[in-house]
Structures are given as C-alpha cells and as structure tokens.
Design an enzyme around this catalytic site. Sequence first.
Site, PDB file in Angstrom:
ATOM      1  N   LYS A 187       0.911  -1.125   0.199  1.00  0.00           N
ATOM      2  CA  LYS A 187      -0.149  -0.047  -0.088  1.00  0.00           C
ATOM      3  C   LYS A 187       0.760   1.267  -0.014  1.00  0.00           C
ATOM      4  O   LYS A 187       2.060   1.043   0.031  1.00  0.00           O
ATOM      5  CB  LYS A 187      -1.070  -0.052   1.235  1.00  0.00           C
ATOM      6  CG  LYS A 187      -2.042  -1.243   1.259  1.00  0.00           C
ATOM      7  CD  LYS A 187      -2.832  -1.187   0.066  1.00  0.00           C
ATOM      8  CE  LYS A 187      -4.160  -2.195  -0.377  1.00  0.00           C
ATOM      9  NZ  LYS A 187      -4.282  -3.145   0.455  1.00  0.00           N
TER      10      LYS A 187
HETATM   11  C1  PLP Z   1      -5.310  -4.121   0.903  1.00  0.00           C
HETATM   12  C2  PLP Z   1      -6.706  -4.203   0.878  1.00  0.00           C
HETATM   13  C3  PLP Z   1      -7.787  -4.538   1.771  1.00  0.00           C
HETATM   14  C4  PLP Z   1      -7.242  -5.087   2.971  1.00  0.00           C
HETATM   15  O1  PLP Z   1      -6.167  -4.762   3.664  1.00  0.00           O
HETATM   16  P1  PLP Z   1      -5.130  -5.321   4.894  1.00  0.00           P
HETATM   17  O2  PLP Z   1      -4.746  -4.325   5.610  1.00  0.00           O
HETATM   18  O3  PLP Z   1      -4.484  -6.341   4.091  1.00  0.00           O
HETATM   19  O4  PLP Z   1      -6.367  -6.262   5.714  1.00  0.00           O
HETATM   20  C5  PLP Z   1      -8.968  -4.302   1.803  1.00  0.00           C
HETATM   21  N1  PLP Z   1      -9.676  -3.754   0.860  1.00  0.00           N
HETATM   22  C6  PLP Z   1      -8.813  -3.382  -0.392  1.00  0.00           C
HETATM   23  C7  PLP Z   1      -9.544  -2.687  -1.529  1.00  0.00           C
HETATM   24  C8  PLP Z   1      -7.434  -3.680  -0.338  1.00  0.00           C
HETATM   25  O5  PLP Z   1      -6.847  -3.271  -1.474  1.00  0.00           O
END
Ligand code: PLP
Length: 385
Positions: A187
């Site tokens: 991210k």
């Molecule tokens: C990465 C992601 C999540 C989940 O995030 P985590 O921190 O891995 O639980 C949820 N929704 C979207 C759209 C994502 O890209």
Amino acid sequence: MNSPAFLPFARPDITEAEIDAVARAMRSGWVTTGPETKAFEQEFAAYLGGGVHAIAVNSATAGLHLALEAIGIGPGDEVIAPTLTFTATVEVARYLGADAVLVDVDPVTLNIDPAKIEAAITPRTKAILPVHYGGVACDMAAIFAIAGRHGLKVVEDAAHALPTTTNGALVGQLPSAAAVFSFYANKTMTTGEGGMVVTKDEALAARMKVMRLHGISRDAFDRFTSTTPAWYYEIVAPGFKYNMTDMAGALGRVQLQRLPGFVQRRQQLAARYLAELQDLPLTLPAAAPAGDAHAWHLFVPRLSDAASVTRDEVIQALADAGIGTSVHYVPLHRQPYWRDRYALVPEQFPVAERAYQHMFSIPLFTAMTDEEQSRVIAALRACVR
Ligand SMILES: *Cc1c(COP(=O)(O)O)cnc(C)c1O
C-alpha cells in the site's frame, strides 16, 4: 549476458530510519500496543486533521470488521459494495451474519456506480461500502445523498486512498461513519501488516477501541499508566484481538513522515506513464478531477478495442521481460464463494466484467527507479499494439 533483475509489481520502501525505529521499539521492552502505537495514532489523526479519532489495528480487514460491528451491522442486514474489489471489503459483513450486495462500477473510474447503489437498496440495506479504487475518490457527494435519502451508513474502504481528496477534502475527513486505511506491504505506506480506522464519531471510536482488544474497557497501555490499579479491567463484550504491535506502530510513524515524499514520487511515476503510454491502444486510468489528489496506489491500463493483443498476452510479454504485473481484481462475482452464495452471473456486471477482461496493473512503487520505469514502458511499447 546480463539480463536485468526481475522488477516486482510492488516493493516496500524501507530505509534505515524504519529499521532503527523498529529496533527502538524492540529494545524498549514494550513490544505490544504501547507508546509507539499511541503516537502513531495521534500523528495519523493530525495528518488528516479535523479532530478525527484514529484507531490503529493489525489490518484494514480488522478495521472494516470493527467499523461494521460498531455501526450495528448484524444478521439479516445487507451492505452494498462494488464487485471490483478485494474480498476483505465484504467478507467482514459475513463475519457479522450480514449479506453483501455487489453492484457494478463506473466505466471511467472503476469506482462503485451510484446509480447501481440506488437500484440495489432493499428494506434490509444498512450500509454502503465505497472503495476508492486505485486511489481516486468515489462520487461521494452522490453516495452521501443516497445514504441520506435512505438512512444508510457509509463505511469507506480507503485501503487505496492515502492520500486521496474529493472536492478538496481528504478521505478520512468526509462525513462517513468511518474510513479504513491499509498498511499492507504494497500500500502507499506500510507497517508490514496493519491498518487505521478513522471516525469523527466519539461513540463509534469508543466502541471500536473496546472491540479491538477483547471487549476490555481500557487498553493494556492505559492499565499500566493510569492511577487505577493495574490489574483491574472490565469485559463489556466478546471483543476481537485486532490491536497493532509497537513495532508496527514505530514503522508506521516513520512511513507517515515520509508520506509527502511518497506522494510526490507516485505522482511523478503516474504522470510519466500517462504521458509515455498515451499513444498506445490503451485506456489509461482516469486522473483525479482538477484540484483533487489521486493516491496512485495502482496504475491500471485497460486494452482498448483497437488493441490486437489480449490481456493475458501482455502479462506474459511483461513476465518474459522480467516485469511483474497483477490484476486488480478478479471481480468478486467471479469468485466461487460470492458467485455461488448469491447465484451471480457476469451479465449482471457488464462494466466490471469488460474492465476485468482488459485490465492489468503495472509496477508503480516509490522505491522504483526511473530506469526501471523505462523498462516497463519499453516492454509495453514492444507488445501492446
Ligand atoms: C489491501 C486491501 C484491503 C485489506 O487490507 P489489509 O490491511 O491487508 O487487511 C481491503 N480492501 C482493499 C480494497 C484492499 O486493497
């Protein structure tokens, strides 16, 4: 012959500053939720501004679960979400016994289509879960208008949206019940695993804090720093175990400080892709409206009708050139669990379906060099026709 190293689809941007911060947490003797996590929450809230409450959790998935629990989602309820998302957005509704109603997306932004939301509302609908796909904001004015008319809550999946603005306001500052950011490895900033729920609602914040840690009415850190006896606590609900470690919090604090630089680099990389791929038979991702910020978590070109190659051929050609790609996402209506549970067929989601057949995500991460980006551009120019 020296072929260049494999260029992954994403790689975290970790420097000695992050390593030092994690080591400091480890040496402090306090490795679970403590002073680093608390400071990270305060600094994250200050970054967003406007007096939001920020609640650190061990994943965005955990944060989405806490947010839906706190707004009272339960058995028999329905939440509306886009089909073009990660399963985490809606699996949390199932944890609570509620159902996910998946709808199609907008052909330009690939964000949830407000008209489709309105058409999917039933007497059981309780909430709308917009996802700011790739880092460009959903049409939040339309979504808030629908929510207002039908008495629905809005919980934003803001996993891609740090930082994203709409009409000048940061996601995290909007009048939704809560917004949930992800600090997963790929991210726009990372804590290894982690997330942050933000809300302006005091009562929701209090509920999420309690449910984050076993339904205990005070967290462990407070127990050791306030004047009431350290051993005393009360269980007020069957809560979860979703708190962030202090190693993750320490890492997050450094990444947050570096975020302005990350933003700048992502914008540069996106601008170059937009400029240097524009003459190919591709639909390039939509820019944010003038004056607004796109987080550029993802860069997702789509092959246009004029292209004579398939998406899978492009992905293979890039792999042959040592370049990693991904697809965001196999739409949920194609995933066995969701497809079978709700008897979904592709014809219900023509926009997402078409986008899925033509889309691929190319490397865009702050630690990539200009030379690495040149390789991606050259490889695309060699195969997309
Ligand atoms: C990465 C992601 C999540 C989940 O995030 P985590 O921190 O891995 O639980 C949820 N929704 C979207 C759209 C994502 O890209």
